[in-house]
Design a protein around this motif. Structure first.
Motif, short mmCIF file in Angstrom:
data_model
loop_
_atom_site.label_atom_id
_atom_site.label_comp_id
_atom_site.label_asym_id
_atom_site.label_seq_id
_atom_site.Cartn_x
_atom_site.Cartn_y
_atom_site.Cartn_z
N GLY A 80 -0.93 7.26 -26.82
CA GLY A 80 -1.07 7.73 -26.21
C GLY A 80 -2.70 8.32 -26.31
N GLU A 81 -3.31 8.00 -27.57
CA GLU A 81 -4.69 8.49 -27.47
C GLU A 81 -5.59 6.91 -26.82
N LEU A 82 -5.32 6.49 -26.02
CA LEU A 82 -5.77 4.81 -24.97
C LEU A 82 -6.46 6.31 -24.35
N PRO A 83 -7.97 6.16 -23.79
CA PRO A 83 -8.67 6.41 -22.43
C PRO A 83 -7.60 7.06 -21.17
N THR A 84 -7.46 6.12 -20.83
CA THR A 84 -6.96 5.83 -19.05
C THR A 84 -5.06 6.11 -19.10
N SER A 85 -4.68 6.19 -18.64
CA SER A 85 -3.16 6.03 -18.15
C SER A 85 -3.18 3.95 -18.00
N ALA A 86 -4.27 3.38 -17.02
CA ALA A 86 -4.56 2.09 -16.84
C ALA A 86 -4.32 2.14 -17.69
N LEU A 87 -4.77 1.69 -19.12
CA LEU A 87 -4.92 1.19 -20.25
C LEU A 87 -3.29 1.13 -21.41
N ARG A 88 -2.86 2.57 -20.13
CA ARG A 88 -1.70 2.61 -21.34
C ARG A 88 -0.24 2.26 -20.70
N ARG A 89 -0.71 1.92 -19.15
CA ARG A 89 0.28 1.01 -18.77
C ARG A 89 0.33 -0.52 -19.65
N ARG A 90 -0.67 -0.93 -19.47
CA ARG A 90 -0.65 -2.50 -20.56
C ARG A 90 0.32 -2.38 -22.06
N VAL A 91 0.45 -1.60 -22.23
CA VAL A 91 1.28 -0.99 -23.76
C VAL A 91 2.47 -1.41 -23.95
N LEU A 92 3.52 -2.01 -24.65
CA LEU A 92 4.79 -1.87 -24.47
C LEU A 92 5.21 -1.73 -25.76
N LEU A 93 6.46 -0.67 -26.28
CA LEU A 93 6.25 -0.25 -27.44
C LEU A 93 7.40 -0.86 -27.68
N VAL A 94 7.86 -1.52 -28.72
CA VAL A 94 9.47 -2.26 -29.39
C VAL A 94 9.39 -1.59 -30.17
N GLN A 95 10.95 -0.48 -30.66
CA GLN A 95 11.25 -0.14 -31.92
C GLN A 95 12.24 -1.06 -32.67
N CYS A 96 11.86 -1.48 -34.52
CA CYS A 96 12.11 -2.63 -34.50
C CYS A 96 12.16 -2.48 -35.56
N ASP A 97 12.82 -3.18 -36.82
CA ASP A 97 13.24 -3.22 -38.32
C ASP A 97 12.48 -4.32 -38.94
N ILE A 98 11.15 -4.94 -38.41
CA ILE A 98 10.35 -6.02 -38.69
C ILE A 98 10.42 -6.45 -39.96
N SER A 99 11.02 -6.24 -40.64
CA SER A 99 11.79 -7.26 -42.16
C SER A 99 13.28 -8.08 -41.57
N GLY A 100 13.47 -7.02 -40.58
CA GLY A 100 14.88 -7.87 -40.77
C GLY A 100 16.05 -7.18 -40.16
N ASP A 101 15.91 -5.35 -41.23
CA ASP A 101 16.69 -4.83 -41.42
C ASP A 101 17.38 -5.65 -43.04
N VAL A 102 16.59 -5.76 -43.42
CA VAL A 102 16.60 -5.82 -45.42
C VAL A 102 17.53 -4.64 -45.72
N SER A 103 16.64 -3.88 -45.41
CA SER A 103 17.09 -2.28 -46.17
C SER A 103 18.51 -2.05 -45.67
N VAL A 104 18.78 -1.86 -44.64
CA VAL A 104 19.95 -1.88 -44.29
C VAL A 104 21.29 -3.62 -44.72
N ASN A 105 20.61 -4.45 -44.90
CA ASN A 105 21.31 -5.18 -45.89
C ASN A 105 21.43 -5.02 -47.31
N LEU A 106 20.26 -4.57 -47.81
CA LEU A 106 20.73 -4.24 -49.60
C LEU A 106 21.62 -2.73 -49.59
N LYS A 107 21.53 -1.81 -48.28
CA LYS A 107 22.13 -0.11 -48.70
C LYS A 107 23.46 -0.97 -49.07
N ARG A 108 24.44 -1.60 -47.51
CA ARG A 108 25.65 -1.90 -47.50
C ARG A 108 26.24 -2.24 -49.09
#
Length: 296
Positions: A80-108
């Protein structure tokens, strides 16, 4: 207090400008020297609010920039800090655990332990069980992150997330010990099996992350790896380089440089310090020693 984004960046410019400068310089060099034949797409792992990322320049020089993190709200703040809507449209947000759910595996695994039977047997039994959880915890190598594919990015940035990938799960273990046997907290330093298991766990997670970077970046693409490797506390501002006034704490195994070189060619390596908090009213200041790599 906001700990990411524009307000945090303004604070860093005052007390740790070198940190922002070096993070940006490595990423900007990667942009400038990106081969003409590689993908014009970029990926930032552990993006958060992109406090240390020169996001505007990155987006302007890319067809698409993917931000990947578990913290979706912070990524939205950063984009949202990008200065123009054109720039913001070129950003894709991916919500993920980049460890591959290591914490979830350990908690289990932690939840399966019969703590009510182990605690009466003492510290040895408790930390042997904790060590077994670490030894058997699944660490995907490399993690499979849905939607990111393989070799799709000409530039991949790992943004100060490496140590978190193993330190948070290790803290989860200590939180569990504090819950079931608070009197044993601190005893882990005396148990060799637990210490060996924790060391091996750190190395497995680091290797998995390096292999992930290798898999995500296109052939002849570039990787920027930013990581804290040692923390420190200090009690007098202005003498943070004086050993008399600071206490250091290793965060990342000493093997990191060798592991990096086993997986990549190092084009540039920088070291600097990052002050996160200044000492106030008897509370010590905190900071980190940071390493930044430009890799291919």
């Amino acid at each position: 207090m906001q700990t990411q984004g524009a307000q945090r960046r303004a604070l860093l410019r005052q007390q740790s400008p070198q940190h922002l400068e070096y993070c940006s310089s490595l990423i900007l060099r990667a942009i400038r020297e990106r081969h003409s034949g590689v993908s014009p797409n970029a990926l930032v792992l552990g993006a958060g609010a992109c406090t240390e990322i020169p996001l505007t320049e990155l987006v302007r020089n890319s067809d698409e920039v993917v931000l990947a993190d578990l913290d979706l709200a912070s990524m939205r703040l950063g984009a949202g800090e990008l200065p123009t809507s054109a720039l913001r449209r070129r950003v894709l947000l991916v919500q993920c655990d980049i460890s591959g759910d290591v914490s979830v595996n350990l908690k289990r695994m932690l939840e399966r332990q019969p703590w009510d039977l182990l605690v009466p047997r003492g510290a040895q039994a408790v930390f042997d069980a904790a060590a077994e959880c670490l030894e058997q915890c699944l660490v995907p190598d490399p993690p499979v992150l849905e939607g990111l594919g393989t070799g799709k990015f000409g530039l991949v940035v790992s943004s100060l997330v490496l140590s978190q990938l193993f330190s948070y799960p290790l803290l989860d273990i200590l939180d569990r010990v504090q819950l079931v046997a608070p009197g044993l907290l601190g005893e882990q330093e005396r148990h060799s099996r637990y210490q060996q298991a924790a060391s091996a766990f750190r190395l497995r997670v680091i290797n998995a992350h390096l292999h992930l970077l290798r898999r995500l970046v296109e052939k002849d693409g570039t990787v920027v790896l930013l990581s804290d490797f040692r923390g420190f506390v200090f009690d007098v501002y202005g003498t943070d380089h004086d050993a008399e006034h600071r206490r250091t704490m290793p965060l990342v195994p000493r093997a990191l440089p060798d592991l990096v070189r086993e997986n990549f060619t190092v084009l540039e390596e920088k070291h600097w310090e990052w002050l996160t908090d200044l000492p106030v009213k008897g509370r010590p200041g905190r900071g980190y020693e940071v390493v930044g790599y430009l890799l291919q």
